[in-house]
Design an enzyme around this catalytic site. Structure first.
Site, PDB file in Angstrom:
ATOM      1  N   ASP A 208      -2.924 112.061  15.150  1.00  0.00           N
ATOM      2  CA  ASP A 208      -2.344 111.637  13.821  1.00  0.00           C
ATOM      3  C   ASP A 208      -1.249 112.228  13.343  1.00  0.00           C
ATOM      4  O   ASP A 208      -0.846 113.399  13.650  1.00  0.00           O
ATOM      5  CB  ASP A 208      -3.393 111.380  12.931  1.00  0.00           C
ATOM      6  N   ASP A 210       0.016 114.624  10.318  1.00  0.00           N
ATOM      7  CA  ASP A 210      -0.648 115.305   9.315  1.00  0.00           C
ATOM      8  C   ASP A 210       0.080 114.727   7.671  1.00  0.00           C
ATOM      9  O   ASP A 210       0.925 113.950   7.666  1.00  0.00           O
ATOM     10  CB  ASP A 210      -0.158 116.801   9.265  1.00  0.00           C
TER      11      ASP A 210
END
Ligand SMILES: [Zn+2]
Length: 268
Positions: A208, A210
């Site tokens: 993902d 941050d």
């Protein structure tokens, strides 16, 4: 016959099925037991010891992992090269979920973790300017690219204390420094490997963005787990192929990290 292994893998529990002719070994170390029983087996012609970093039942959060015991246990089995697959957050918009980063630098933002074996009987100062094994990195990059991964050769892994994720401001600060990815387990694993003169290579899977990255909304634990689960088979293949791409004889300088240094005890 005493069970031995040349290569160590510290990773998620999805890696059990990597090993043929697997044998489980309960090991004690001067630093307590490792995260779990060590599974030793074969991948192709290579002998491999696997430790599930968080324990088989995931009982150790990143800040409680018995890092010293894990690396000591691997070395005592004969391991000299370690592969460390893990999940990370990306600090750069261009490295999206599914990117494979093989970092060449590290920034330690942990606190309160024991980060040395040499905390008694005098100081042992080990060079850590280049924390990762150049041969291991080259093997991982080559293997990931030929396996069709979007692969980043180099970059800086920031290791945060956790278990919480970064604030938006922290994340923007990391990114502003030019750092690439964020994780919670890469340190002290890397320095402990170096202190035992082991080769250590991080294979960091971006799950993902941050919190501070423009594309990201911030991270939830469920998102990380779900993404990692989707990629377990792919990761397993990458690790197995990288194991077989590692050199049989070490030509890097990792093995001489302790040359000329007087150690307070003998290494296993
Ligand atoms: Zn090396």
């Amino acid at each position: 016959m005493v069970t031995r292994a040349d290569i160590g893998v510290i990773g998620g529990s999805g890696f059990y099925s990597l090993l043929d002719d697997a044998e489980e070994i309960q090991l004690a170390t001067p630093y307590g037991p490792p995260s779990d029983v060590v599974t030793v087996g074969r991948i192709g012609s290579r002998s491999v010891a696997f430790i599930p970093r968080h324990g088989r039942d995931h009982r150790f959060p990143p800040h409680r992992i018995p890092y010293r015991a894990n690396l000591w246990a691997l070395r005592s089995l004969g391991v000299r090269q370690v592969l460390a697959p893990s999940a990370v957050g990306s600090l750069r918009a261009e490295y999206g979920p599914g990117a494979m980063v093989i970092p060449d630098q590290l920034v330690d933002r942990t606190s309160g973790r024991v980060q040395t074996y040499y905390d008694i009987d005098g100081a042992v100062h080990v060079s850590f300017a280049d924390p990762y094994c150049p041969s291991g990195r080259a093997a991982a990059v080559r293997t990931a690219r030929s396996g069709g991964w979007a692969t980043v050769d180099g970059g800086t892994l920031v290791v945060i204390e956790g278990p919480r994720f970064s604030t938006r401001a922290e994340s923007q600060w990391f990114a502003g420094n030019g750092w690439s990815i964020v994780g919670m387990t890469g340190f002290p694993e890397a320095i402990l490997a170096r202190e035992l003169a082991l080769c250590y290579t991080s294979l960091s899977l971006v799950t993902d963005h941050d919190a501070g990255v423009e594309a990201g909304q911030g991270v939830t634990h469920d998102e990380v787990l779900e993404f990692f689960a989707q990629n377990v088979t792919r990761m397993r293949t990458l690790v197995a192929d990288t194991v077989q791409a590692l050199p049989h004889e070490r030509a890097c300088s990792c093995g001489s990290a302790l040359d000329g240094i007087k150690l307070p005890f003998e290494l296993p």
